[in-house]
Design a protein around this motif. Structure first.
Motif, short mmCIF file in Angstrom:
data_model
loop_
_atom_site.label_atom_id
_atom_site.label_comp_id
_atom_site.label_asym_id
_atom_site.label_seq_id
_atom_site.Cartn_x
_atom_site.Cartn_y
_atom_site.Cartn_z
N GLY A 60 29.83 -29.22 5.05
CA GLY A 60 29.94 -30.16 6.16
C GLY A 60 31.12 -29.80 7.01
N PRO A 61 31.14 -30.29 8.24
CA PRO A 61 32.24 -29.95 9.14
C PRO A 61 33.56 -30.52 8.64
N SER A 62 34.62 -30.01 9.21
CA SER A 62 35.95 -30.49 8.85
C SER A 62 36.05 -31.99 9.11
N GLY A 63 36.58 -32.74 8.18
CA GLY A 63 36.75 -34.18 8.36
C GLY A 63 35.55 -34.98 7.92
N SER A 64 34.54 -34.32 7.33
CA SER A 64 33.32 -35.05 6.97
C SER A 64 33.45 -35.78 5.64
N GLY A 65 34.52 -35.52 4.89
CA GLY A 65 34.74 -36.29 3.65
C GLY A 65 34.57 -35.49 2.38
N LYS A 66 34.52 -34.16 2.49
CA LYS A 66 34.30 -33.31 1.30
C LYS A 66 35.45 -33.46 0.29
N THR A 67 36.68 -33.28 0.80
CA THR A 67 37.85 -33.35 -0.08
C THR A 67 37.94 -34.74 -0.71
N THR A 68 37.69 -35.74 0.10
CA THR A 68 37.77 -37.11 -0.41
C THR A 68 36.80 -37.31 -1.57
N LEU A 69 35.60 -36.82 -1.40
CA LEU A 69 34.60 -36.98 -2.45
C LEU A 69 35.04 -36.29 -3.74
N PRO B 170 42.13 -48.14 10.43
CA PRO B 170 41.32 -47.71 9.28
C PRO B 170 40.39 -46.56 9.64
N VAL B 171 40.32 -45.56 8.77
CA VAL B 171 39.42 -44.42 8.96
C VAL B 171 38.48 -44.40 7.76
N THR B 172 37.20 -44.47 8.02
CA THR B 172 36.26 -44.44 6.92
C THR B 172 35.92 -43.00 6.60
N ALA B 173 36.40 -42.50 5.46
CA ALA B 173 36.18 -41.11 5.07
C ALA B 173 34.85 -40.96 4.34
N LEU B 174 34.52 -41.96 3.52
CA LEU B 174 33.23 -41.95 2.85
C LEU B 174 32.58 -43.31 3.06
N ILE C 109 38.22 -45.85 2.54
CA ILE C 109 38.78 -46.11 3.87
C ILE C 109 40.27 -45.81 3.83
N TYR C 110 40.74 -44.89 4.69
CA TYR C 110 42.18 -44.60 4.80
C TYR C 110 42.77 -45.38 5.94
N GLN C 111 44.08 -45.55 5.87
CA GLN C 111 44.81 -46.04 7.05
C GLN C 111 45.43 -44.82 7.69
N ASP C 112 45.21 -44.60 8.95
CA ASP C 112 45.91 -43.47 9.58
C ASP C 112 47.31 -43.90 10.00
N LYS C 113 48.01 -42.99 10.70
CA LYS C 113 49.43 -43.25 10.97
C LYS C 113 49.65 -44.53 11.77
N1 LIG Z 1 45.50 -39.42 3.39
C1 LIG Z 1 44.77 -39.68 4.46
N2 LIG Z 1 45.17 -40.62 5.36
C2 LIG Z 1 44.44 -40.91 6.44
N3 LIG Z 1 43.28 -40.34 6.72
C3 LIG Z 1 42.78 -39.40 5.89
C4 LIG Z 1 43.50 -39.03 4.72
N4 LIG Z 1 42.80 -38.08 4.08
C5 LIG Z 1 41.70 -37.87 4.80
N5 LIG Z 1 41.70 -38.66 5.87
C6 LIG Z 1 40.63 -38.74 6.87
O1 LIG Z 1 39.42 -38.93 6.19
C7 LIG Z 1 38.42 -38.17 6.78
C8 LIG Z 1 37.79 -37.25 5.74
O2 LIG Z 1 38.76 -36.29 5.31
P1 LIG Z 1 38.50 -35.15 4.25
O3 LIG Z 1 37.89 -35.77 3.05
O4 LIG Z 1 39.75 -34.41 4.06
O5 LIG Z 1 37.45 -34.22 4.99
P2 LIG Z 1 37.08 -32.71 4.76
O6 LIG Z 1 37.63 -32.33 3.46
O7 LIG Z 1 35.62 -32.71 4.82
O8 LIG Z 1 37.69 -31.96 5.87
C9 LIG Z 1 39.05 -37.43 7.92
O9 LIG Z 1 38.79 -38.14 9.09
C10 LIG Z 1 40.50 -37.46 7.63
O10 LIG Z 1 41.23 -37.49 8.82
#
Ligand SMILES: Nc1ncnc2c1ncn2[C@@H]1O[C@H](COP(=O)(O)OP(=O)(O)O)[C@@H](O)[C@H]1O
Ligand SMILES: [Mg+2]
Lengths: 411, 409, 254
Positions: free
Chosen positions: C65-74, C44-48, C36-40
């Motif tokens: 998966g589409p942009s924002g689906s959590g790939k990078t996070t994983l 809270p944003v649940t990424a995974l 879970i990230y905190q956005d600006k």
């Molecule tokens: N450092 C961060 N702070 C806040 N939100 C984030 C951060 N990194 C990613 N997110 C949010 O987490 C979600 C998943 O992001 P990400 O893993 O980058 O997706 P993808 O790589 O699939 O595009 C998105 O909604 C993104 O906005």
């Protein structure tokens, strides 16, 4: 302009840490320089006052040539002027006393030493100087004393005599007449000047005149004025009145060139140091300004494309810097001012070996004194402002070469 | 490790202008520090030289208590024995003196002086007065004529010329005032006007006559040691070999404690100078390095992802700072060494401050001197201060979260 | 780490290709991962969201998966670049949560290779120095390093005359190849590639991916890459699709 000023103010706080560091550098330099100045002025001012009070007093009248030759042939006579009332017409003259000084060989039962014999008028000497006033042992001289002396502490030690003992003094007096007499030691003086303590033998003027066969004669008229700092102008006035042919009138500055020179030498060293320090601040300002400009190329491009002229942008950047400089100077001055206002009345005492060291140098000081005179801020203000403006030249010249297109292309 | 050195070094040249400004700032600070050290050490050397050459050599032997209270009643008895023992060491040159306070009189003027009797042949080995003669000559070795050597400034003050006569007066051992007329055969001028105004020299025989000493008595024995002989150890050794309770054996340190302290004080002033200059530089360094780490935030992230540890990130930034300091030190140091070498050849003319300087016992021409020990100390401090300044940016860089750093473009 | 042992281990794996996940010790084992990230605005944003993911040695797997689906996070969590809000990640038998920053760095150096979307290289190092970066950190002697880098460059078709150029003087495709060379040259167990072809034109991207698959087959090194490019997904042997922080599909292909 006020809009620009507002913009400049906001820009300063946009990169807070960087601005604060630049200002910190300026504040640091300002405090160091002003504090050093404060000590320099404070300590030398206090020292000059003490030294002047101790022996020379503010100014002296001699027979022309005495200062260089210091021989008894350059003496003056009681009958030359109406000395008692001559100085009455000058309201800034507070006290006058006459002295006769010469060399002699002082001997006790066990030992002998060269002595600087100073004949004083006990009634008036105390109002022009302090060296003969307060013996730490015995008592001061009074007008009625005859064949009585005060000795410098070291001289007494070297001669192995104390209060109540007697010393024989041998001189080669005026026109080579040998003189010798016996004197009772009435008191011992200790000044903060080791030269005085090592050589000084103080006796009533009449005794000295008899010893040197110089009845009715003396070598110095010692004058205390209203404010010792004005001695130069007092001297000029008296010199004009008395004429240069017969008399030389010397302010303390000319009688003790070594203090002025030490001060000048110290100043020279300090200013070289200040210049280096300010130069370093200049580098800091140059580096941060130039880097900020490079970072903001795009932003400036946008400003230009909406119609701001390069000159206005230069002005904006200069305003930003000057705001920082002025603010930093103000903070630096304020901190220094508060510090010296507190320290001014509480000199840091100098004790032990350090005190000995100062005394060995002939520096009579009470402690490290601070001055709150406004002059202590002149140099830092001038130097920091100059260096800041100079360090803006390069970035502004670069700015001139910007075109909006070019600026926007750069990322 | 070597890869970190490589990166640090190359990073310096990515923004050459910024690096050169830092290097120049450091060079300026190093230069002013070196200049100041050389100036102060020049002072010290000169004053120590004058303490040794004019005022009693490396070691002085005298009667006990003489240094505190120099009277003719405190003397070295059986001086022949002392001479014999000192002479055993070939690396020591020595000379006898008698010293008394007295008065000098010319036709018009009198002044208090210290009258020193010397053996001219031996004295030149322990004192530089003979070398400082600017008019006339030193005392004749025989000591038969009534000759005196005095400072040129004293002669001026007394209004006497070379070849003219002066009268010297002093008390003798019986406390009778002795007097004699002496012809001026030489005028000298040393660094110190105070010294010149108060010291006159007679032949030992003449001086013994004046104060009533026998050939077995002397005020002092002045010793000059060959380089390599340590004054303190030699003094301790003499103490045991001379084995006399009525003798005092003092090194120049002990005779001039204030000089030693003054040296310490001036060195302290130099330390303050280094601290102030490098604190001023610290602001620039911190600012520049903060910019540096934010410019490189992404590549720091990449390195970290590839297994560079936080400590290595810090090390890399320290290395960069060290390289910059080394460059600044090299540039500033080179300029300083050239200038100081030139200065110490021609001397720095401070005659405008002559009277002020002589109240310190210092000369009006100063020869800056490079004292490597002091310079080394300064450099160690410089490195410590610089690394302290870079500490904050370096720690900050090593704490970047790898993900954030990688996302940063 | 000896180059030898890796080669022999990978060789044995390479012959039989990917194995089914069951019945073998997994290389990556992520359990109930939540991030879970905190956005600006501190929302809270649940990424995974409770993701379970395992990968066996030798896999060549795309996470799409589409942009924002959590790939990078994983991928970041698996690579130990970031810490999960809850859940655990075990890679090569090691629990990443238990490791300090220093231990993680050493773990990454010895076990993982990274390829990011762009700006993978250190600007002040030449292509060759970038490629040998990990070997340098491991303290491999100079001649071995050079040999291995040259072999890798040949393999990846990187022109000899490029090896002394700095990244700024290389094209995007060339830069990515150097990044792949760096990831491969130390023979890690697992290479994590976050959208490695996103900044490249499709032809270059396809060639690069073929190279990677080829390497996977020869060396048996496990590849885990994220993408939203269909052309890339085609080439994967296992395709995991993420949607809104959860695994929507997991498809093993031949
Ligand atoms: N450092 C961060 N702070 C806040 N939100 C984030 C951060 N990194 C990613 N997110 C949010 O987490 C979600 C998943 O992001 P990400 O893993 O980058 O997706 P993808 O790589 O699939 O595009 C998105 O909604 C993104 O906005
Ligand atoms: Mg992504």
């Amino acid at each position: 302009m006020t809009k620009l000023l507002k913009l400049a103010w906001r820009d300063i706080w946009r990169n807070r840490r960087r601005s604060l560091l630049t200002m910190g550098a300026i504040i640091f330099a300002v405090i160091i320089i002003s504090l050093t100045n404060s000590v320099q002025y404070g300590t030398y001012d206090a020292m000059e006052e003490l030294v002047v009070r101790l022996y020379t007093s503010d100014l002296q009248v001699h027979r022309t040539g005495f200062q260089d030759e210091r021989t008894l042939s350059y003496s003056m006579e009681e009958s030359e002027q109406d000395w008692a009332s001559y100085f009455d017409e000058y309201p800034w003259i507070e006290a006058v006393s006459k002295r006769l000084t010469g060399f002699g060989l002082a001997s006790s039962d066990s030992s002998s030493a060269g002595a600087l014999i100073v004949g004083i008028e006990p009634e008036t000497e105390g109002s022009v100087s302090s060296f003969a006033n307060a013996p730490f042992e015995g008592r001061a001289l009074v007008a009625e004393d005859r064949q009585a002396v005060l000795l410098g502490a070291t001289l007494a030690h070297n001669l192995n005599v104390g209060v109540g003992d007697s010393v024989v003094v041998l001189t080669q007096g005026y026109r080579n007449v040998m003189g010798a007499d016996l004197y009772a030691v009435k008191g011992l003086v200790r000044t903060s000047n080791p030269d005085v303590d090592r050589a000084m033998m103080i006796m009533p003027l009449a005794d000295a005149q008899y010893l040197f066969s110089m009845e009715g004669r003396f070598t110095e008229v010692v004058i205390r004025g209203h404010d010792f700092r004005g001695a130069d102008s007092y001297a000029a006035v008296l010199q004009a009145a008395l004429g240069e042919e017969q008399y030389e009138v010397l302010p303390w500055r000319e009688m003790m060139p070594e203090i002025q020179q030490m001060r000048a030498l110290d100043d020279a060293g300090n200013y070289i140091f200040y210049i280096f320090l300010v130069l370093l601040i200049g580098f800091e300002i140059f580096n941060t300004t130039t880097m900020s400009m490079m970072e903001r190329v795009r932003e400036f491009g946008v400003m230009m494309s909406i119609g701001m002229k390069p000159r206005q942008i230069s002005l904006l950047v200069t305003l930003e810097l000057m705001l920082k400089v002025v603010l930093a100077l103000a903070i630096g001055f304020l901190i220094t001012f508060v510090a010296v206002s507190i320290l001014k009345d509480n000199p840091i005492p100098v004790t032990g070996e350090l005190q000995e060291l100062y005394e060995e140098w002939g520096f009579t000081i009470e402690g490290i004194s601070f001055s709150a005179r406004i002059v202590i801020f002149f140099f830092p203000m001038l130097a920091v402002t100059t260096v800041s403006l100079l360090s803006m030249i390069y970035p502004i010249l670069r700015m001139r070469r910007f075109s909006p297109v070019q600026a926007l292309r750069t990322t | 490790m070597s890869i970190l050195i490589k990166i640090a070094w190359r990073n310096i040249w990515r923004n050459p202008r910024r690096s050169w400004v830092l290097i120049t700032a450091l060079a300026v600070a190093v230069f002013s520090f070196l200049g100041s050290v050389a100036y102060i050490d020049g002072f010290s050397i000169q004053m120590i030289d004058s303490a040794i050459n004019l005022q009693g050599g490396h070691i002085q032997v005298s009667g006990r208590g003489y240094h505190k209270n120099p009277t003719i009643r405190t003397y070295v008895p059986d001086v022949a024995r002392v001479e014999r023992i000192i002479a055993e060491n070939d690396a020591i040159r020595y000379a006898l003196q008698t010293t008394t306070p007295g008065m000098i009189n010319s036709a018009e003027q009198a002044s208090g002086v210290v009258i020193t009797g010397v053996d001219p042949v031996r004295e030149v080995e322990v004192s530089s007065v003979a070398e400082s003669i600017i008019e006339g000559s030193y005392l004749a070795p025989e000591g038969e004529a009534n000759e005196v050597v005095m400072g040129a400034m004293l002669a001026e003050q007394l209004n006497v010329l070379l070849g003219e006569k002066v009268v010297l007066m002093a008390n003798d051992l019986d406390n009778e005032v002795g007097a004699g007329a002496y012809r001026i055969v030489g005028l000298y001028r040393t660094n110190s006007s105070d010294f010149d105004k108060t010291n006159v020299y007679l032949h030992l025989n003449q001086a013994r006559n004046l104060i009533g000493y026998t050939a077995e008595q002397a005020s002092t024995v002045t010793l000059r040691l060959d380089p390599g002989l340590d004054p303190v150890e030699t003094a301790i050794h003499l103490q045991t070999t001379l084995d006399a309770a009525d003798l005092e054996i003092l090194t120049w340190h002990e005779r001039s404690p204030l000089l030693v302290m003054m040296n310490e004080m001036m060195n302290l002033a130099n330390i303050f100078l280094v601290i102030i200059l490098f604190t001023a530089i610290a602001f620039t360094l911190i600012n520049s390095f903060i910019m540096v780490i934010f410019e490189r935030i992404r590549e720091i992230g990449i390195m970290s992802a590839n297994g560079v540890r936080p400590g290595q990130v810090r090390l890399m930034l320290y290395l960069e700072a060290v390289f910059i300091v080394l460059l600044g030190t090299a540039v500033g140091g080179a300029i300083a060494v050239v200038l100081i070498t030139w200065w110490s050849a021609v001397g720095l003319d401070l005659s405008a401050f002559a009277e002020g300087l002589s109240s310190f016992g210092a000369a009006s021409v100063l020869y800056p001197y490079i004292h490597w020990g002091h310079i080394l100390n300064g450099f160690v401090m410089i490195f410590v201060l610089v690394l302290l300044a870079v500490l904050y940016p370096a720690v900050k860089a090593s704490r970047f979260e790898t993900v954030d750093a990688i996302n940063h473009v | 780490m000896s180059d030898h042992s890796i080669e022999s281990r990978s060789a044995s794996l390479a012959t039989d290709g990917p194995k089914p996940i069951d019945g073998q010790a997994p290389l990556v084992e992520a359990t109930r991962l939540v991030k879970i990230y905190q956005d600006k605005e501190h929302v809270p944003v649940t990424a995974l969201n409770e993701v379970d993911f395992r990968a066996a040695p030798g896999e060549f797997t795309a996470i799409a998966g589409p942009s924002g689906s959590g790939k990078t996070t994983l991928l970041n969590l698996i690579g130990g670049l970031d810490k999960p809000t809850s859940g655990s990640v075990v890679v090569a038998g090691q629990d990443l949560a238990a490791m300090s920053r220093n231990q993680l760095a050493t773990f990454r150096l010895n076990n993982l290779g990274f390829i990011f979307q762009a700006y993978n290289l250190i600007p002040v190092l030449t292509a060759e120095e970038n490629a040998e970066f990990n070997l340098l950190l491991q303290g491999v002697p100079a001649h071995e390093r050079h040999e291995q880098v040259v072999r890798e460059f040949e393999d990846l078709g990187i022109d000899k005359e490029l090896i002394h150029r700095r990244p700024a003087k290389l094209s995007g495709g060339q830069q990515q190849r150097v990044a792949i060379a760096r990831a491969l040259v130390s023979r890690p167990k697992l290479i994590l590639a976050d959208e490695p072809t996103a900044n490249l034109d499709s032809k270059t991207g396809a060639r690069l991916l073929d190279k990677m698959r080829n390497l996977n087959e020869r060396t048996g090194i496990t590849f885990l890459f994220s993408t939203h490019d269909p052309m890339v997904m085609e080439r994967a042997r296992r395709l995991v699709i993420l949607r809104d922080g959860q695994i929507a599909e997991d498809d093993v292909r031949g």
